[in-house]
Structure formats: C-alpha cells, structure tokens
Write a protein that holds these residues in place. Structure first.
Motif, PDB file in Angstrom:
ATOM      1  N   ALA A  23       1.007  -1.459  -0.049  1.00 20.31           N
ATOM      2  CA  ALA A  23      -0.389  -0.287   0.106  1.00 20.31           C
ATOM      3  C   ALA A  23       0.922   1.608   0.033  1.00 20.31           C
ATOM      4  O   ALA A  23       0.702   2.300  -0.782  1.00 20.31           O
ATOM      5  N   ARG A  24       2.142   1.338   0.730  1.00 22.27           N
ATOM      6  CA  ARG A  24       2.769   2.073   0.765  1.00 22.27           C
ATOM      7  C   ARG A  24       3.663   2.506  -0.651  1.00 22.27           C
ATOM      8  O   ARG A  24       3.380   3.595  -0.958  1.00 22.27           O
ATOM      9  N   MET A  25       4.086   1.471  -1.559  1.00 12.64           N
ATOM     10  CA  MET A  25       4.478   1.405  -2.256  1.00 12.64           C
ATOM     11  C   MET A  25       3.342   2.273  -3.262  1.00 12.64           C
ATOM     12  O   MET A  25       4.319   3.126  -4.261  1.00 12.64           O
ATOM     13  N   GLU A  26       2.976   1.528  -3.269  1.00 13.29           N
ATOM     14  CA  GLU A  26       1.792   2.181  -4.456  1.00 13.29           C
ATOM     15  C   GLU A  26       1.186   3.891  -3.823  1.00 13.29           C
ATOM     16  O   GLU A  26       1.215   4.551  -5.375  1.00 13.29           O
ATOM     17  N   ILE A  27       1.217   4.176  -3.048  1.00 14.46           N
ATOM     18  CA  ILE A  27       1.458   5.730  -2.819  1.00 14.46           C
ATOM     19  C   ILE A  27       2.705   6.080  -3.189  1.00 14.46           C
ATOM     20  O   ILE A  27       2.237   7.307  -4.247  1.00 14.46           O
ATOM     21  N   GLY A  28       3.194   5.566  -2.913  1.00 17.17           N
ATOM     22  CA  GLY A  28       4.952   6.322  -3.419  1.00 17.17           C
ATOM     23  C   GLY A  28       4.740   6.560  -4.877  1.00 17.17           C
ATOM     24  O   GLY A  28       5.318   7.386  -5.162  1.00 17.17           O
ATOM     25  N   LEU A  29       4.675   5.405  -5.554  1.00 21.41           N
ATOM     26  CA  LEU A  29       3.894   4.901  -6.855  1.00 21.41           C
ATOM     27  C   LEU A  29       3.899   6.147  -7.803  1.00 21.41           C
ATOM     28  O   LEU A  29       3.557   7.237  -8.796  1.00 21.41           O
ATOM     29  N   ARG A  30       2.538   6.627  -7.393  1.00 19.95           N
ATOM     30  CA  ARG A  30       1.329   7.489  -7.484  1.00 19.95           C
ATOM     31  C   ARG A  30       1.773   8.761  -7.357  1.00 19.95           C
ATOM     32  O   ARG A  30       1.466   9.390  -8.593  1.00 19.95           O
ATOM     33  N   GLU A  31       2.216   9.097  -6.549  1.00 20.49           N
ATOM     34  CA  GLU A  31       3.120  10.351  -6.314  1.00 20.49           C
ATOM     35  C   GLU A  31       4.100  10.750  -7.206  1.00 20.49           C
ATOM     36  O   GLU A  31       4.745  11.843  -7.908  1.00 20.49           O
ATOM     37  N   ALA A  32       4.937   9.508  -7.587  1.00 21.03           N
ATOM     38  CA  ALA A  32       6.033   9.795  -7.919  1.00 21.03           C
ATOM     39  C   ALA A  32       6.068  10.511  -9.207  1.00 21.03           C
ATOM     40  O   ALA A  32       6.339  11.317 -10.615  1.00 21.03           O
ATOM     41  N   LEU A  33       4.707   9.516 -10.176  1.00 26.04           N
ATOM     42  CA  LEU A  33       4.131   9.885 -11.827  1.00 26.04           C
ATOM     43  C   LEU A  33       3.721  11.017 -11.518  1.00 26.04           C
ATOM     44  O   LEU A  33       3.830  12.257 -12.554  1.00 26.04           O
ATOM     45  N   ASN A  34       3.607  11.705 -10.418  1.00 26.44           N
ATOM     46  CA  ASN A  34       2.249  13.521 -10.256  1.00 26.44           C
ATOM     47  C   ASN A  34       3.702  14.108 -10.496  1.00 26.44           C
ATOM     48  O   ASN A  34       3.428  15.283 -10.343  1.00 26.44           O
ATOM     49  N   THR A  35       4.941  14.029  -9.872  1.00 20.23           N
ATOM     50  CA  THR A  35       6.064  14.805  -9.304  1.00 20.23           C
ATOM     51  C   THR A  35       7.020  14.542 -10.384  1.00 20.23           C
ATOM     52  O   THR A  35       8.072  15.121 -10.272  1.00 20.23           O
ATOM     53  N   GLU A  79       2.136  -3.330 -12.095  1.00 23.46           N
ATOM     54  CA  GLU A  79       1.404  -3.906 -13.036  1.00 23.46           C
ATOM     55  C   GLU A  79      -0.236  -4.527 -12.222  1.00 23.46           C
ATOM     56  O   GLU A  79      -1.062  -4.564 -13.014  1.00 23.46           O
ATOM     57  N   ASP A  80       0.016  -5.330 -10.767  1.00 22.26           N
ATOM     58  CA  ASP A  80      -0.930  -5.250 -10.407  1.00 22.26           C
ATOM     59  C   ASP A  80      -2.365  -4.131  -9.858  1.00 22.26           C
ATOM     60  O   ASP A  80      -2.961  -4.100 -10.498  1.00 22.26           O
ATOM     61  N   THR A  81      -1.484  -3.409 -10.479  1.00 23.50           N
ATOM     62  CA  THR A  81      -2.893  -1.701  -9.245  1.00 23.50           C
ATOM     63  C   THR A  81      -2.402  -1.470 -10.958  1.00 23.50           C
ATOM     64  O   THR A  81      -3.839  -0.345 -10.693  1.00 23.50           O
ATOM     65  N   GLY A  82      -2.311  -1.637 -12.248  1.00 20.83           N
ATOM     66  CA  GLY A  82      -2.903  -0.794 -13.420  1.00 20.83           C
ATOM     67  C   GLY A  82      -1.714   0.370 -13.485  1.00 20.83           C
ATOM     68  O   GLY A  82      -1.636   0.711 -14.319  1.00 20.83           O
ATOM     69  N   LEU A  83      -1.113   0.763 -12.472  1.00 20.55           N
ATOM     70  CA  LEU A  83      -0.349   2.292 -12.828  1.00 20.55           C
ATOM     71  C   LEU A  83       0.434   1.837 -13.870  1.00 20.55           C
ATOM     72  O   LEU A  83       1.300   2.770 -14.689  1.00 20.55           O
ATOM     73  N   ILE A  84       0.639   1.171 -13.828  1.00 20.73           N
ATOM     74  CA  ILE A  84       2.022   0.503 -15.406  1.00 20.73           C
ATOM     75  C   ILE A  84       1.756   0.799 -16.788  1.00 20.73           C
ATOM     76  O   ILE A  84       2.708   1.817 -17.377  1.00 20.73           O
ATOM     77  N   VAL A  85       0.038   1.635 -16.757  1.00 25.88           N
ATOM     78  CA  VAL A  85      -0.289   1.266 -17.381  1.00 25.88           C
ATOM     79  C   VAL A  85       0.594   3.172 -18.023  1.00 25.88           C
ATOM     80  O   VAL A  85       0.836   3.488 -19.218  1.00 25.88           O
ATOM     81  N   ALA A 119       3.779  -6.708 -19.991  1.00 25.63           N
ATOM     82  CA  ALA A 119       2.326  -7.404 -20.061  1.00 25.63           C
ATOM     83  C   ALA A 119       0.955  -6.396 -20.097  1.00 25.63           C
ATOM     84  O   ALA A 119       0.636  -6.893 -21.810  1.00 25.63           O
ATOM     85  N   ARG A 120       0.933  -6.376 -18.902  1.00 28.68           N
ATOM     86  CA  ARG A 120      -0.324  -5.768 -19.210  1.00 28.68           C
ATOM     87  C   ARG A 120      -0.467  -4.466 -19.781  1.00 28.68           C
ATOM     88  O   ARG A 120      -1.465  -3.618 -20.480  1.00 28.68           O
ATOM     89  N   GLN A 121       0.470  -3.616 -20.333  1.00 27.86           N
ATOM     90  CA  GLN A 121       0.685  -2.378 -20.977  1.00 27.86           C
ATOM     91  C   GLN A 121       0.575  -2.770 -22.566  1.00 27.86           C
ATOM     92  O   GLN A 121      -0.534  -2.096 -23.359  1.00 27.86           O
ATOM     93  N   PHE A 122       0.804  -3.767 -23.180  1.00 28.29           N
ATOM     94  CA  PHE A 122       1.149  -4.444 -24.319  1.00 28.29           C
ATOM     95  C   PHE A 122      -0.300  -5.266 -25.035  1.00 28.29           C
ATOM     96  O   PHE A 122      -1.055  -4.307 -25.604  1.00 28.29           O
ATOM     97  N   ARG A 123      -1.327  -5.350 -23.475  1.00 27.23           N
ATOM     98  CA  ARG A 123      -2.354  -5.560 -23.900  1.00 27.23           C
ATOM     99  C   ARG A 123      -3.837  -4.889 -23.618  1.00 27.23           C
ATOM    100  O   ARG A 123      -4.668  -4.876 -23.619  1.00 27.23           O
ATOM    101  N   GLN A 124      -2.801  -3.251 -23.173  1.00 26.02           N
ATOM    102  CA  GLN A 124      -4.252  -2.392 -23.224  1.00 26.02           C
ATOM    103  C   GLN A 124      -4.946  -2.462 -24.953  1.00 26.02           C
ATOM    104  O   GLN A 124      -3.960  -2.409 -25.732  1.00 26.02           O
ATOM    105  N   ALA A 125      -6.363  -1.962 -24.607  1.00 29.83           N
ATOM    106  CA  ALA A 125      -7.481  -2.172 -26.041  1.00 29.83           C
ATOM    107  C   ALA A 125      -6.583  -0.906 -27.275  1.00 29.83           C
ATOM    108  O   ALA A 125      -6.176  -1.255 -28.150  1.00 29.83           O
ATOM    109  N   ASP A 126      -6.120   0.183 -26.070  1.00 25.94           N
ATOM    110  CA  ASP A 126      -5.684   1.294 -27.653  1.00 25.94           C
ATOM    111  C   ASP A 126      -4.038   1.898 -27.351  1.00 25.94           C
ATOM    112  O   ASP A 126      -3.578   2.703 -27.530  1.00 25.94           O
ATOM    113  N   PHE A 127      -3.229   0.121 -27.357  1.00 25.03           N
ATOM    114  CA  PHE A 127      -1.698   0.600 -27.096  1.00 25.03           C
ATOM    115  C   PHE A 127      -1.386   1.068 -28.581  1.00 25.03           C
ATOM    116  O   PHE A 127      -0.269   2.004 -28.850  1.00 25.03           O
ATOM    117  N   VAL A 128      -1.635   0.173 -29.328  1.00 31.47           N
ATOM    118  CA  VAL A 128      -0.501   0.947 -31.260  1.00 31.47           C
ATOM    119  C   VAL A 128      -1.487   2.302 -31.221  1.00 31.47           C
ATOM    120  O   VAL A 128      -0.074   2.397 -31.524  1.00 31.47           O
TER     121      VAL A 128
END
Ligand code: C2E
Ligand code: MG
Ligand code: MG
Ligand code: MG
Length: 275
Positions: A23-35, A79-85, A119-128
């Motif tokens: 949970a802490r790491m997920e918060i950290g990843l979101r923050e890193a994305l935003n900052t 990947e698990d949280t979808g933040l990889i996209v 994997a999850r990024q590649f499988r997004q419907a709009d990846f192409v």
C-alpha cells in the motif's frame, strides 16, 4: 479503526506487513507519477565491431536518501495496480523525446532506443493508438524505436499479439523478445511473430563459463535465430571471454557492464564519443 472502515486486516502480522508495504509503495508510485519522480537511464548496446548501436531505456525510482527501488521490485506492483499503464507511457514519451534529440544530429541519427513494455501495457485495448500518437508527437523516425516484449506479454492471446505487433510493424517500429530462453520459447510461435531480434537472457550468459548446459542453450539460440533470420543480442555481457565466445558464434549485438552500465543521458559523453 484508525485505518478506516474499508481497510483490510489480516490476522497474520507477516501478511499484514506485506499488504502495508504494498500500500505504501502504491502511494509512492502514484506520487512519483504526479511529481516527475522517475528517472530513465540508458544502457549502451553495441554491434560486433564494438560500435554503438543504441540503448536500452531502464526506469529508476529514486527514493529518499540516495536509495533506489529496483524496477524488479516495483514493476510487478505497478502491473497489479494498473499503474504500469501510466508509468509505461511516461517511459515511452521520455525515450521518444530522447530519440528526437538524437535524430537532430547526423552523428547520432542511426541510434535506436529499446523500451521495455510490460504485459498489461501491451494488452491495453488502445496500445497501438497510444504508441502511434507518441511517435507522431515526438516527430521521430519510428524505425529507431524498438519495443521489448517478454513471452508472458504475447502468449496469453497469440492471435491478438500478432495483430497488434503487425500494426506497429507497419508504422516501422521493431520488436525484440526479451529474456529469451527463460519461458516457453516455443519455436512454432516464434515463426508467427514479427520479431527482429531475440535477446538472450543474462542468466545464460552469466552461467556459460561454469555450466555446459547454459553454453549449449546459448549456441542453440544463436543457430536457431539465424536460421529464422532473427538478430541476436546478448544481455549481461560482463567479460571479454563472454564477448569473444558470443562473437565467434555469430552474435550480432551486445549489452552489459563490459560496454557500459545504465546511465542518465547527461553522462553519455563517453559512449557518444564512440560514434
Ligand atoms: P531487462 O529488460 O531484462 O533489463 C536488463 C537488466 O539487466 C537491467 O536491470 C540492467 O540494468 C541489467 N544489466 C545490464 N547489464 C548487466 C550486466 O552486465 N550484468 C548484470 N548483472 N546486470 C546487467 P534493471 O535496470 O534493474 O531492470 C530490471 C528489469 O526491470 C528489466 O529487465 C525489465 O524487465 C524491468 N524494467 C526496467 N525498466 C523498465 C521499464 O521502463 N518498463 C518496464 N515495463 N519494465 C522495466
Ligand atoms: Mg529489457
Ligand atoms: Mg532482458
Ligand atoms: Mg532480464
């Protein structure tokens, strides 16, 4: 109670610790994305004559007090949280911006950048669509962009993967199959996928000298790839002995600490002095 009504509580304290850490790491990843908290390093890839051919882009997440969380630790959670996209999109944007810079100068125009796609990024419907838009926005020659996929990304839905890869191939983008040899590596599917390059997993390169099995696998990968008209790049090349063995058996490209570690682009002067 302090955690709110919806917080999940396990009885087992060890399990709880893992959940909390995630949970802490997920918060950290979101923050890193935003900052703008991620960094992209570039590791050189060289040809059989030792000439610089390009780079692999590798993400870093610098933490507090000089620590860095390894992508091997946070990419799975992303990947698990979808933040990889979103993280993957940032990597692609950053790498394409760098390619645009290289393409402005005749001495660096030929260099390619390989980007890891999960994997999850590649499988997004709009990846192409997303990749096409990124390439267009950066104004780059798409033939210098290489996407690294692993078997786990493509094998889930092989037909869909083939369609997707062919659409991107039509734009000029190339593909490398990362960590080759560690998964299924079935020859029958390799024939159907438009890969330009196979990347021999570093575990085989590392173990070649001590372990005959690894050496045999490396040789088999090289001869099979050439029969299928695929280029081979060896990752994790650390010693001249490894390089010479690989070169003797026709390996086309090399990546590893022997040639250079992943570095921020500001520190690429020495590598660029080679071109
Ligand atoms: P990978 O794509 O197989 O990348 C190769 C890894 O080997 C990198 O680790 C690189 O730093 C390391 N390496 C390169 N040369 C040598 C060597 O000579 N010896 C040794 N021992 N290691 C070497 P890194 O940067 O920690 O990345 C680990 C994995 O994390 C990558 O494996 C890739 O699967 C993933 N990753 C990294 N960046 C990204 C990214 O932007 N997006 C995604 N989806 N995954 C990424
Ligand atoms: Mg890779
Ligand atoms: Mg690899
Ligand atoms: Mg690997």
């Amino acid at each position: 109670k302090e955690n709110g009504r919806n917080a999940i509580r396990f009885f087992n304290p060890a399990m709880q610790a893992v959940v909390d850490a995630h949970a802490r790491m997920e918060i950290g990843l979101r923050e890193a994305l935003n900052t703008g908290g991620f960094r992209l390093l570039y590791q050189p890839q060289v040809d059989r004559h030792g000439r610089l051919a390009g780079a692999e882009a590798l993400i870093r997440w610098p933490g507090a007090a000089g620590t860095t969380v390894s992508p091997a630790d946070f990419i799975p959670l992303a990947e698990d949280t979808g933040l990889i996209v979103q993280i993957g999109q940032w990597v692609l944007d950053t790498a394409c911006t760098q390619l645009a810079r290289w393409q402005q100068s005749s001495s660096t125009r030929h260099l390619s950048i390989a980007v890891n796609v999960s994997a999850r990024q590649f499988r997004q419907a709009d990846f192409v669509t997303l990749v096409r838009r990124t390439v267009e926005n950066a104004g780059i020659d798409p033939s210098r962009l290489k996407l690294e996929l692993t078997e786990s990304a493509i094998l889930d839905d092989l037909d869909e993967s083939i369609t997707r890869m062919n659409q991107l191939r039509e734009l000029g983008i190339h593909f490398a199959l990362d960590d080759f040899g560690t998964g299924y590596s079935s020859l029958s599917y390799l024939k159907r996928l438009p890969f330009a390059q196979l990347k021999i997993d570093q575990s085989f390169i590392r173990d070649m000298a001590q372990d005959e099995g690894s050496e045999t696998i490396v040789l088999a990968i090289l001869s099979m790839s050439h029969a299928l008209d695929l280029e081979v790049i060896a990752e994790g090349v650390e010693t001249p002995t490894q390089r010479e063995f690989l070169r003797l058996h026709g390996c086309e490209f090399f990546q590893g600490y022997l040639f250079g570690r992943p570095l921020p682009i500001e520190d690429w002067q020495d590598f660029l002095a080679m071109v």
